[in-house]
Design an enzyme around this catalytic site. Structure first.
Site, short mmCIF file in Angstrom:
data_model
loop_
_atom_site.label_atom_id
_atom_site.label_comp_id
_atom_site.label_asym_id
_atom_site.label_seq_id
_atom_site.Cartn_x
_atom_site.Cartn_y
_atom_site.Cartn_z
CG ASP A 182 15.22 30.65 61.06
OD1 ASP A 182 14.31 31.19 61.70
OD2 ASP A 182 15.15 29.49 60.59
MG LIG Z 1 13.27 28.48 60.23
#
Ligand SMILES: [Mg+2]
Length: 227
Positions: free
Chosen positions: A8
Site C-alpha cells: 500500500d
Molecule cells: Mg494506506
C-alpha cells in the site's frame, strides 16, 4: 517463502497524513475557510466516513471526492463550489510528497530481494503526481491504482486483476503490507495471501480481521521477512 510484496502507498510508504494536512490547509484557505485545527479535524472525520462508505459500496468514488467537501461546506455553512474545491485539493495533494521515516530506504532494500508491487486505492492523477515527485517508481515492478483498475481494495476483483498481471504469481508466496484493516488486510485475507498490518499506534484489531503480522513501520519489514 515470500517473493511478491504488495505494498500500500498512503500511510505505509508515504506520510499521507502530512500531505493531506498541508494540501487541505491550502485548499480551505483558497476557498475562504480558515483551516483551524477544529476545521481540519472535522474534514478528516467527514473524509474518513466517505471512504468507509465507498468500501461498503454505498457511494461511488466521484461521490467521495466531491461529497466530502459538500458536507464540509454544509456543516460550516460556507457557500462554495464543492466540485471546484475537490479539483483544487487534488492539484494541491499531487504536489505533496512526504515519506514515513525510513520508508524510502526500506523500498531500496526490499526491492533488491523481492518483487515489489504498489497497490493503492488512490486517485490516478494524484498518485502518479506524487509517485513521480517521490521518485520511487523504479522500486516497483508495477503500480496498481484502483481508479485505473476500476475497482478498489478490498474487492476481490482488485486482487484478481493484480494477480493476473504478475508473471508466475503464486498466492502462497505473496504478502500484502498496509495500514488499513478494512482495505489492505481484509482484502489480503479474502484473496488468500499473507497479510502484514502497519500499525504504528498499536491499535487493536477486530476478531474478524486478523492480520498475520504487525509492524510499526515498513522499515521493519525486511527483518520480519528474513525470519
Ligand atoms: Mg494506506
Amino acid at each position: 517463502m515470500i517473493r511478491f510484496l504488495l505494498l500500500d502507498l498512503d500511510d505505509t510508504v508515504l506520510d499521507f497524513h502530512k500531505s493531506e494536512q498541508l494540501a487541505i490547509e491550502k485548499t480551505l484557505q483558497e476557498f475562504g475557510m480558515e483551516p483551524t485545527e477544529a476545521v481540519c479535524a472535522l474534514y478528516s472525520r467527514i473524509n474518513r466516513e466517505h471512504w468507509e462508505r465507498l468500501e461498503r459500496k454505498e457511494i461511488t468514488r466521484p461521490q467521495v471526492l466531491v461529497g466530502r467537501f459538500a458536507v464540509l461546506m454544509e456543516t460550516l455553512q460556507v457557500e462554495g463550489d464543492a466540485a471546484a474545491c475537490s479539483r483544487r485539493y487534488m492539484e494541491n495533494l499531487a504536489q505533496e510528497t512526504h515519506f514515513l521515516p525510513g520508508a524510502y530506504e526500506a523500498l531500496e532494500t526490499l526491492s533488491k530481494h523481492y518483487q515489489l508491487y504498489a497497490v493503492s486505492n488512490g486517485n490516478l492523477r494524484v498518485q502518479e503526481g506524487r509517485l513521480a515527485k517521490a521518485n520511487i517508481s523504479q522500486f516497483f515492478r508495477e503500480i496498481f491504482i484502483s481508479e485505473a483498475l476500476g475497482v478498489d481494495k478490498p474487492d476481490p476483483r482488485f486482487f484478481r486483476l493484480v494477480f493476473d498481471r504478475i508473471p508466475d504469481f503464486d498466492p502462497t508466496e505473496a504478502m500484502i503490507v498496509g495500514d488499513s484493516l478494512t482495505s489492505d488486510i481484509l482484502g489480503g485475507i479474502n484473496a488468500g495471501i499473507a497479510t502484514c498490518w502497519i500499525n504504528p499506534k498499536h491499535k487493536p484489531h477486530p476478531a474478524e480481521i486478523r492480520p498475520d503480522y504487525q509492524l510499526e513501520a515498513l522499515s521493519q519489514l525486511a527483518a520480519l521477512l528474513q525470519n
